[in-house]
Design a protein around this motif. Sequence first.
Motif, short mmCIF file in Angstrom:
data_model
loop_
_atom_site.label_atom_id
_atom_site.label_comp_id
_atom_site.label_asym_id
_atom_site.label_seq_id
_atom_site.Cartn_x
_atom_site.Cartn_y
_atom_site.Cartn_z
N ILE A 23 51.29 58.14 34.03
CA ILE A 23 50.07 57.49 33.54
C ILE A 23 49.61 58.18 32.25
CG2 ILE A 23 47.65 57.00 34.05
CD1 ILE A 23 49.65 55.23 35.58
N ALA A 24 49.74 59.49 32.17
CA ALA A 24 49.35 60.22 30.96
C ALA A 24 50.14 59.73 29.75
CB ALA A 24 49.55 61.71 31.15
N GLU A 25 51.44 59.53 29.91
CA GLU A 25 52.27 59.03 28.81
C GLU A 25 51.82 57.63 28.39
OE1 GLU A 25 56.50 61.29 29.81
OE2 GLU A 25 55.98 59.45 30.92
N ALA A 26 51.55 56.78 29.38
CA ALA A 26 51.12 55.42 29.10
C ALA A 26 49.76 55.39 28.40
CB ALA A 26 51.08 54.59 30.39
N VAL A 27 48.84 56.23 28.86
CA VAL A 27 47.51 56.29 28.26
C VAL A 27 47.61 56.82 26.82
CG1 VAL A 27 45.25 57.45 28.36
CG2 VAL A 27 46.22 56.40 30.41
N ASP A 28 48.49 57.78 26.58
CA ASP A 28 48.71 58.26 25.21
C ASP A 28 49.16 57.12 24.30
OD1 ASP A 28 47.94 60.86 25.72
OD2 ASP A 28 49.99 61.64 25.91
N LEU A 29 50.05 56.27 24.81
CA LEU A 29 50.50 55.11 24.03
C LEU A 29 49.35 54.13 23.78
CD1 LEU A 29 54.01 54.25 25.52
CD2 LEU A 29 53.49 54.87 23.16
N LEU A 30 48.58 53.83 24.82
CA LEU A 30 47.44 52.92 24.68
C LEU A 30 46.49 53.43 23.60
CD1 LEU A 30 46.66 52.13 28.44
CD2 LEU A 30 47.66 50.56 26.77
N ASN A 31 46.17 54.71 23.68
CA ASN A 31 45.24 55.30 22.71
C ASN A 31 45.86 55.39 21.32
OD1 ASN A 31 43.08 55.68 24.47
ND2 ASN A 31 43.86 57.65 25.16
N GLY A 32 47.10 55.86 21.25
CA GLY A 32 47.76 56.04 19.96
C GLY A 32 47.99 54.74 19.21
N LYS A 33 48.31 53.70 19.92
CA LYS A 33 48.58 52.39 19.30
C LYS A 33 47.33 51.51 19.23
CE LYS A 33 53.13 52.93 19.05
NZ LYS A 33 53.90 52.88 17.83
N LYS A 34 46.25 51.98 19.88
CA LYS A 34 44.99 51.22 19.93
C LYS A 34 45.21 49.83 20.51
CE LYS A 34 42.92 53.92 16.34
NZ LYS A 34 42.56 54.11 14.99
N ILE A 35 45.85 49.81 21.68
CA ILE A 35 46.14 48.56 22.37
C ILE A 35 45.57 48.61 23.79
CG2 ILE A 35 48.18 47.96 21.01
CD1 ILE A 35 49.90 49.23 23.24
N GLY A 36 45.50 47.48 24.44
CA GLY A 36 44.90 47.40 25.76
C GLY A 36 45.87 47.35 26.91
N ALA A 37 47.18 47.21 26.62
CA ALA A 37 48.16 47.12 27.71
C ALA A 37 49.54 47.48 27.19
CB ALA A 37 48.19 45.72 28.30
N VAL A 38 50.36 48.01 28.11
CA VAL A 38 51.78 48.23 27.84
C VAL A 38 52.57 47.46 28.88
CG1 VAL A 38 51.56 50.48 26.71
CG2 VAL A 38 51.78 50.39 29.18
N VAL A 39 53.70 46.93 28.47
CA VAL A 39 54.56 46.21 29.39
C VAL A 39 55.53 47.19 30.02
CG1 VAL A 39 56.23 44.32 29.63
CG2 VAL A 39 54.33 44.10 28.01
N VAL A 40 55.68 47.09 31.32
CA VAL A 40 56.59 47.97 32.06
C VAL A 40 57.92 47.24 32.19
CG1 VAL A 40 56.91 49.36 34.14
CG2 VAL A 40 54.58 48.88 33.31
N VAL A 41 58.98 47.87 31.73
CA VAL A 41 60.28 47.22 31.68
C VAL A 41 61.36 48.02 32.39
CG1 VAL A 41 59.83 45.95 29.54
CG2 VAL A 41 60.80 48.24 29.42
N ASP A 42 62.37 47.29 32.80
CA ASP A 42 63.62 47.85 33.27
C ASP A 42 64.66 47.22 32.38
OD1 ASP A 42 65.84 48.82 34.54
OD2 ASP A 42 65.48 47.81 36.46
N GLY A 43 65.08 47.95 31.35
CA GLY A 43 65.92 47.36 30.31
C GLY A 43 65.05 46.41 29.49
N LYS A 44 65.43 45.12 29.46
CA LYS A 44 64.61 44.12 28.76
C LYS A 44 63.85 43.23 29.74
CE LYS A 44 67.35 43.87 24.56
NZ LYS A 44 68.03 43.01 23.61
N ARG A 45 63.96 43.55 31.03
CA ARG A 45 63.31 42.75 32.07
C ARG A 45 61.93 43.31 32.38
NH1 ARG A 45 63.21 42.80 37.63
NH2 ARG A 45 64.43 44.72 37.67
N VAL A 46 60.95 42.41 32.43
CA VAL A 46 59.56 42.81 32.73
C VAL A 46 59.43 43.05 34.23
CG1 VAL A 46 57.15 42.05 32.71
CG2 VAL A 46 58.66 41.47 30.79
#
Length: 141
Positions: A23-46
Motif C-alpha cells: 500500500i505504501a508503494e501504491a500511495v507513493d505513486l498516487l501522490n507522486g503522479k497526483k492521481i486518484g487511482a492505480v490499476v492493479v495488473v497481472d501482466g496486461k490483464r486487469v
Amino acid sequence: MQVETILQSKGRSVVTVTAGSTIAEAVDLLNGKKIGAVVVVDGKRVVGILSERDVVRHLGRDWGALASRPVSDVMTKAVVTVSRFATVADVMERMTEKRIRHMPIVDNGELVGIVSIGDVVKRKIEETEQEATALKEYIAS
C-alpha cells in the motif's frame, strides 16, 4: 463519441501496480503522479483497482499496519471496465450508477488506457461547446 476519442487526446498511459505491491508503494505513486487511482495488473490483464477511497476506508481498521499490507488486501476486485469503442454517454452512465471515478479501458482482455470522471466531463463540455458554436453559426448564416 467514443472513449477512443478521449484516449487519443489524453494518451494511453496508465499507472499500474501488481497485487503484491505494498500500500505504501501504491500511495507513493498516487501522490507522486497526483492521481486518484492505480490499476492493479497481472501482466496486461486487469485484476483490480486501488483508489484513494479504498485506502481511506482501510485507515480506520489498522492504520499502523496498512502501509506494509499488499495491494491485493485493499483493492477493489470487481473492476468495472469498458472497451475503447464504448460511448462517452455509456461511461458516464456506468460511472454514475456504480459511483466510481476511474474506469480502465480494456481491449481483447488487455489494459489499453484509463479514463476518469474528469476526462469524461471535460470531453462532454468540449462537445457541448462545439455544438453551441455550430448552432450559432447556423443561425447566423
